[in-house]
Every structure is written in structure tokens, then in C-alpha cells.
Design a protein around this motif. Sequence first.
Motif, PDB file in Angstrom:
ATOM      1  N   GLY A   1       0.787  -1.232   0.000  1.00  0.00           N
ATOM      2  CA  GLY A   1       0.000   0.000   0.000  1.00  0.00           C
ATOM      3  C   GLY A   1       0.811   1.270   0.000  1.00  0.00           C
ATOM      4  N   ASP A   2       2.023   1.231  -0.595  1.00  0.00           N
ATOM      5  CA  ASP A   2       2.851   2.431  -0.605  1.00  0.00           C
ATOM      6  C   ASP A   2       3.405   2.816  -1.974  1.00  0.00           C
ATOM      7  N   SER A   3       2.963   2.116  -3.038  1.00  0.00           N
ATOM      8  CA  SER A   3       3.484   2.491  -4.358  1.00  0.00           C
ATOM      9  C   SER A   3       2.532   2.183  -5.512  1.00  0.00           C
ATOM     10  N   PHE A   4       1.907   1.032  -5.550  1.00  0.00           N
ATOM     11  CA  PHE A   4       1.007   0.693  -6.658  1.00  0.00           C
ATOM     12  C   PHE A   4      -0.357   1.344  -6.451  1.00  0.00           C
ATOM     13  N   PRO A   5      -0.996   1.775  -7.528  1.00  0.00           N
ATOM     14  CA  PRO A   5      -2.317   2.378  -7.385  1.00  0.00           C
ATOM     15  C   PRO A   5      -3.410   1.377  -7.013  1.00  0.00           C
ATOM     16  N   GLY A   6      -3.264   0.131  -7.449  1.00  0.00           N
ATOM     17  CA  GLY A   6      -4.275  -0.870  -7.129  1.00  0.00           C
ATOM     18  C   GLY A   6      -4.330  -1.145  -5.643  1.00  0.00           C
ATOM     19  N   ASP A   7      -5.513  -1.497  -5.151  1.00  0.00           N
ATOM     20  CA  ASP A   7      -5.662  -1.796  -3.726  1.00  0.00           C
ATOM     21  C   ASP A   7      -6.321  -3.145  -3.479  1.00  0.00           C
TER      22      ASP A   7
END
Length: 159
Positions: free
Chosen positions: A25-31
Motif C-alpha cells: 500500500g505504498d506504491s502501486f495504485p491498485g488496492d
Amino acid sequence: MQLKSIEYTDLPQAAAIWNNVVDAGDSFPGDTLLTEAETWEMFSAQTETVCAHYDGKVVGVYILHPNNIGRCAHIANASYAVHADYRGQGIGRALVEDCIIRAQKDGFRGLQFNAVVASNTPAIALYLKLGFHILGTVTGGYHYKDGSYRDTLIFLTTW
């Protein structure tokens, strides 16, 4: 290290690397974590999906695709993921350099990153070393997993 287009046998390791970055949860836009089937579907839909292999393991993966559609599809976009145990060993650099070569071969005229989180200093340093330019900043453009917000940077290189 060897870089090659993804094969189905790479999927379990490549999907785990991808999901590890998403989960951080600190670089990719997907969650949302993807199942292996969903990951394969996503990887298969790309212009290129390439894995870095080292010592019999997949240690990194990237996807390359158009940044936009139609009249803007000649500029590419990419995402990179390196196994946490192998970061800082030049794998990310090898992935980006390979991506640029493949993007050129695929007919793209540039590579743009739309949302590099400003706290991702290793990626920022790498992109600048490889000739990318920062086009701008999106204030609060990334929503961290912990609920806070960070700026994102837009990068571009063209050829």
C-alpha cells in the motif's frame, strides 16, 4: 539474471510479487489483491509482461502497455515489482532498461509514469539516472494504506 516474457509457469511467483507490492500500500495504485487467474488475465492483456529470473526464481516482473488510447497510445506506461528480498540489487534497473528497449521495439515513442509516489526515493533516483524527467507533481495524489496521503510525480522519457 535473465529477463524473459512471462510464461504460465512463472505465474505463482510473479503473482505473489505483484500482490506483495499491492498489499504494502505504498506504491502501486491498485488496492485489491488478485487471484492467480485474475493476475494471469491482467498480465496477458499487456503489450509485454516480463519476469526477471535469478537462481531459478522469479524475482521481479513488469508490465508495459499504452498509457492512453487512440491518438495518445504511442506513449507507453509501465509498472515494476521486485521481490522484497531482492531489492537494491539492480533488478529494478534491469527491468526498466529492458522495458525501454521493448517499448521502442513495440513502436512506442516514449514512456510515462503517471503516479510515482514521492516517498519512493529508490524509484525516483533510478528514473532520473535513466533520463526520465519530472513533468509535475500531484499534491496528495496517493492514498497510503495507512490512510495518509503523499504527493505523486509524473515522469516521462521520449525517443
